[in-house]
Design a protein around this motif. Structure first.
Motif, PDB file in Angstrom:
ATOM      1  N   TYR A  52      -8.934   0.340  -3.748  1.00 38.27           N
ATOM      2  CA  TYR A  52      -7.696   0.915  -4.278  1.00 38.27           C
ATOM      3  C   TYR A  52      -7.861   1.194  -5.761  1.00 38.27           C
ATOM      4  O   TYR A  52      -8.674   0.565  -6.440  1.00 38.27           O
ATOM      5  CB  TYR A  52      -6.525  -0.043  -4.079  1.00 38.27           C
ATOM      6  CG  TYR A  52      -6.070  -0.176  -2.657  1.00 38.27           C
ATOM      7  CD1 TYR A  52      -5.022   0.588  -2.169  1.00 38.27           C
ATOM      8  CD2 TYR A  52      -6.685  -1.077  -1.790  1.00 38.27           C
ATOM      9  CE1 TYR A  52      -4.592   0.470  -0.859  1.00 38.27           C
ATOM     10  CE2 TYR A  52      -6.261  -1.209  -0.483  1.00 38.27           C
ATOM     11  CZ  TYR A  52      -5.212  -0.437  -0.024  1.00 38.27           C
ATOM     12  OH  TYR A  52      -4.794  -0.558   1.274  1.00 38.27           O
ATOM     13  N   GLU A  53      -7.074   2.121  -6.278  1.00 46.85           N
ATOM     14  CA  GLU A  53      -7.063   2.397  -7.710  1.00 46.85           C
ATOM     15  C   GLU A  53      -6.325   1.269  -8.429  1.00 46.85           C
ATOM     16  O   GLU A  53      -5.253   0.856  -7.998  1.00 46.85           O
ATOM     17  CB  GLU A  53      -6.344   3.719  -7.999  1.00 46.85           C
ATOM     18  CG  GLU A  53      -7.042   4.938  -7.464  1.00 46.85           C
ATOM     19  CD  GLU A  53      -6.267   6.217  -7.746  1.00 46.85           C
ATOM     20  OE1 GLU A  53      -5.445   6.229  -8.678  1.00 46.85           O
ATOM     21  OE2 GLU A  53      -6.491   7.188  -7.015  1.00 46.85           O
ATOM     22  N   PRO A  86      -2.621  -8.603   0.915  1.00 44.76           N
ATOM     23  CA  PRO A  86      -3.008  -9.931   0.433  1.00 44.76           C
ATOM     24  C   PRO A  86      -4.294  -9.869  -0.384  1.00 44.76           C
ATOM     25  O   PRO A  86      -5.140  -9.004  -0.167  1.00 44.76           O
ATOM     26  CB  PRO A  86      -3.217 -10.730   1.717  1.00 44.76           C
ATOM     27  CG  PRO A  86      -3.555  -9.709   2.749  1.00 44.76           C
ATOM     28  CD  PRO A  86      -2.851  -8.439   2.345  1.00 44.76           C
ATOM     29  N   GLY A  87      -4.437 -10.765  -1.354  1.00 45.31           N
ATOM     30  CA  GLY A  87      -5.672 -10.871  -2.129  1.00 45.31           C
ATOM     31  C   GLY A  87      -5.785  -9.926  -3.307  1.00 45.31           C
ATOM     32  O   GLY A  87      -6.853  -9.822  -3.902  1.00 45.31           O
ATOM     33  N   CYS A 130       4.656  -3.525  -6.827  1.00 44.70           N
ATOM     34  CA  CYS A 130       3.584  -2.623  -7.224  1.00 44.70           C
ATOM     35  C   CYS A 130       3.035  -1.966  -5.969  1.00 44.70           C
ATOM     36  O   CYS A 130       2.785  -2.634  -4.963  1.00 44.70           O
ATOM     37  CB  CYS A 130       2.484  -3.385  -7.941  1.00 44.70           C
ATOM     38  SG  CYS A 130       1.165  -2.321  -8.531  1.00 44.70           S
ATOM     39  N   ILE A 131       2.864  -0.663  -6.028  1.00 46.94           N
ATOM     40  CA  ILE A 131       2.338   0.088  -4.886  1.00 46.94           C
ATOM     41  C   ILE A 131       0.968   0.618  -5.250  1.00 46.94           C
ATOM     42  O   ILE A 131       0.827   1.395  -6.202  1.00 46.94           O
ATOM     43  CB  ILE A 131       3.279   1.242  -4.508  1.00 46.94           C
ATOM     44  CG1 ILE A 131       4.656   0.674  -4.137  1.00 46.94           C
ATOM     45  CG2 ILE A 131       2.703   2.051  -3.354  1.00 46.94           C
ATOM     46  CD1 ILE A 131       5.721   1.706  -3.917  1.00 46.94           C
ATOM     47  N   LEU A 132      -0.065   0.180  -4.513  1.00 48.33           N
ATOM     48  CA  LEU A 132      -1.432   0.623  -4.779  1.00 48.33           C
ATOM     49  C   LEU A 132      -1.800   1.756  -3.827  1.00 48.33           C
ATOM     50  O   LEU A 132      -1.389   1.786  -2.675  1.00 48.33           O
ATOM     51  CB  LEU A 132      -2.417  -0.537  -4.587  1.00 48.33           C
ATOM     52  CG  LEU A 132      -2.274  -1.703  -5.541  1.00 48.33           C
ATOM     53  CD1 LEU A 132      -3.309  -2.779  -5.201  1.00 48.33           C
ATOM     54  CD2 LEU A 132      -2.430  -1.280  -6.979  1.00 48.33           C
ATOM     55  N   SER A 133      -2.585   2.701  -4.345  1.00 47.30           N
ATOM     56  CA  SER A 133      -3.040   3.814  -3.502  1.00 47.30           C
ATOM     57  C   SER A 133      -4.550   3.920  -3.566  1.00 47.30           C
ATOM     58  O   SER A 133      -5.191   3.415  -4.472  1.00 47.30           O
ATOM     59  CB  SER A 133      -2.387   5.121  -3.959  1.00 47.30           C
ATOM     60  OG  SER A 133      -2.710   5.390  -5.305  1.00 47.30           O
ATOM     61  N   GLY A 173       0.827  -1.201   0.000  1.00 43.16           N
ATOM     62  CA  GLY A 173       0.000   0.000   0.000  1.00 43.16           C
ATOM     63  C   GLY A 173       0.862   1.253   0.000  1.00 43.16           C
ATOM     64  O   GLY A 173       1.892   1.309   0.675  1.00 43.16           O
ATOM     65  N   ALA A 174       0.442   2.280  -0.736  1.00 38.68           N
ATOM     66  CA  ALA A 174       1.193   3.532  -0.817  1.00 38.68           C
ATOM     67  C   ALA A 174       1.122   4.311   0.490  1.00 38.68           C
ATOM     68  O   ALA A 174       2.058   5.037   0.836  1.00 38.68           O
ATOM     69  CB  ALA A 174       0.664   4.389  -1.964  1.00 38.68           C
TER      70      ALA A 174
END
Length: 103
Positions: free
Chosen positions: A84-85, A45-46, A99-102, A37-38
């Motif tokens: 998340y985007e 997870p998932g 990969c960083i999700l925000s 996560g950003a």
């Protein structure tokens, strides 16, 4: 004279074919990495990791890790998770990605 030209031509054809076959058989690769996560940098997870335009995909494990077999190194991976985007990442060499999700 004709024998030498014939043998050189045959050698070139065989070399070209061997290179072509190695390209065909070397296309499947494994792409792996970790999704975090950003906002807090924690593993997620998932998360769904799918090759764009296909049904080829996996979900990240409890530590946010994924491993996915792709046809070639120039595929686009889609990372998505509820809240998340979604992100699209073009895979390239090296084939291990974070990969960083925000939100």
């Amino acid at each position: 004279m004709k024998v030498k030209l014939y043998s050189k031509g045959l050698l070139l054809v065989l070399m070209g074919l061997s290179l072509s076959f190695s390209e065909v058989f070397a296309q499947n690769q494994t792409v792996s990495g970790k999704v975090t996560g950003a906002d807090d940098g924690l593993e997620i997870p998932g998360v769904s990791v799918v090759v764009k335009g296909t049904t080829n995909g996996v979900s990240t494990d409890i530590e946010g890790n994924y491993s996915l077999s792709v046809n070639n190194a120039n595929t686009v991976l889609v990372f998505s998770f509820v809240g998340y985007e979604s992100q699209e990442v073009k895979s390239r060499k090296p084939i291990c990605y974070q990969c960083i999700l925000s939100f």
